[in-house]
Scaffold this motif. Structure first.
Motif, short mmCIF file in Angstrom:
data_model
loop_
_atom_site.label_atom_id
_atom_site.label_comp_id
_atom_site.label_asym_id
_atom_site.label_seq_id
_atom_site.Cartn_x
_atom_site.Cartn_y
_atom_site.Cartn_z
N CYS A 37 30.70 28.03 42.21
CA CYS A 37 31.45 29.26 41.99
C CYS A 37 32.16 29.66 43.28
N HIS A 40 30.98 34.07 44.22
CA HIS A 40 29.76 34.62 44.81
C HIS A 40 29.26 33.74 45.95
N CYS A 60 31.39 31.92 35.31
CA CYS A 60 30.40 31.64 36.35
C CYS A 60 29.05 31.73 35.67
N ARG A 63 25.98 33.70 37.94
CA ARG A 63 26.01 35.12 38.27
C ARG A 63 26.92 35.96 37.38
N CYS A 65 30.29 36.08 37.44
CA CYS A 65 31.35 36.70 38.26
C CYS A 65 32.58 37.10 37.43
ZN ZN Z 1 29.89 33.34 40.60
#
Ligand code: ZN
Length: 343
Positions: A37, A40, A60, A63, A65
């Motif tokens: 990613c 992050h 993502c 997380r 994102c």
């Molecule tokens: Zn991410």
């Protein structure tokens, strides 16, 4: 004229060029593009991120994102640019960026609705009101309208003393209605300290992006963080400590150094240099981070300021001053500097 759908088609014809310009390394498997990613921090799974060329959306997986920026290509560009610049990059900037990369004339694009996130607009208004308020009532210099806890619980978990955070007026915004919700607010003053000109909002949650949010409209080239508190001691010692971050300034304060400022990022601007050359400071103690970018910043400062100032570059053993225990700063860093140069 072309609409955004057409622009997206052009982008996806040249998607690899766009991703390379976002500094992404990726692999292509059929319809999907995989990568770590790019948004992050610390993403090391090379399938954490996927982008479907067919559906034109990205995810993502570790997380989420895309929830912060939107899962279309413009959201991705905004996310990556916000992350790399440390400042919120809006839809319009992302569009102009991609136009430049792909050599599209942005005047040919008809945007129905500019999807600038409301939060950033709200941010301006809050702080404009806030500044006016402070002009009338200077005693309430930390008085952000929203619910803020002082001293910042977040930075206490990072090892800063309550008294330090109170001194620097750092608090955590816990007000859900504020765009600075879940951020530690660090006020930035003008040079004589009579006014707060902006805030930095540092995320208190690791998954939130961008890590640092500045009050919109703040021209960070014009200021040095903590200048108004540092300048008296800097004048009497003819010496100023220059660091990269606010945490560095706070940690030095805990080690008894009151004449420290920080820049906002990696480079000293012409305006900041002018501020220094107009002062009575003759010695600069430069404490940039002990990483590649920090070493480059050091070389840059040496080149641009070497003839104007006596420069001291203490050897660093940790990544940055903010991460060092006070005892270590005293025993490893301050011993490299004359005691008459700080106070
Ligand atoms: Zn991410």
């Amino acid at each position: 004229m072309m609409d955004l759908k057409k622009v997206k088609s052009i982008i996806f014809k040249d998607i690899e060029l766009v991703l390379s310009n976002l500094d992404m390394s990726y692999e292509i498997l059929g319809d999907n593009i995989y990568s770590t990613c790019p948004i992050h921090e610390g993403s090391d799974n090379c399938r954490a991120f996927s982008l479907s060329k067919d559906k034109r959306i990205w995810t993502c997986w570790t997380r989420g994102c895309q929830e912060d920026y939107g899962n279309d290509i413009f959201g991705l560009i905004q996310g990556v640019l916000s992350q790399s610049t440390g400042e919120p990059v809006g839809f319009k900037e992302a569009l102009l960026w991609v136009c430049k990369v792909l050599n599209i004339d942005s005047h040919d694009i008809k945007v129905e609705k500019v999807e600038e996130p409301d939060d950033f607009v709200k941010l301006v208004n809050i702080f404009r009101n806030n500044t006016e308020h402070q002009n009338n009532k200077l005693s309430e210099s930390t008085g952000v309208r929203y619910n803020v806890i002082h001293p910042s619980p977040y930075f206490q978990t990072r090892g800063f003393a309550e008294s330090t955070l109170l001194h620097f007026e750092v608090g955590d915004c816990v007000d859900k209605s504020s765009p600075m919700h879940n951020r530690s607010l660090i006020p930035i003053h003008n040079d004589d300290g009579s006014e707060i000109v902006a805030h930095i909002g540092r995320t208190t949650k690791h998954y939130m992006k961008p890590k640092f949010l500045f009050t919109k409209g703040f021209d960070k080239r014009m200021f040095l963080y903590n200048y108004h508190r540092a300048i008296d001691v800097a004048t009497s010692t003819s010496c100023l400590f220059v660091t990269e971050g606010q945490g560095d300034v706070w940690r030095l304060y805990e080690a008894g150094v009151n004449n420290a400022v920080s820049i906002f990022g990696k480079t000293l601007t012409e305006q900041q240099i002018h501020k220094l050359t107009s002062s009575e400071v003759t010695t600069l103690v430069v404490l940039t981070d002990n990483d590649q970018a920090g070493r480059e910043a050091k070389t840059d400062i040496q080149r641009r300021l070497g003839r104007m100032f006596n420069l001291i570059f203490p050897r660093m053993t940790s990544k940055d001053i903010g991460d060092m225990p006070v005892e270590l700063i005293e025993s490893k860093i301050l011993t490299q500097i004359g005691g008459n140069l700080y106070g």
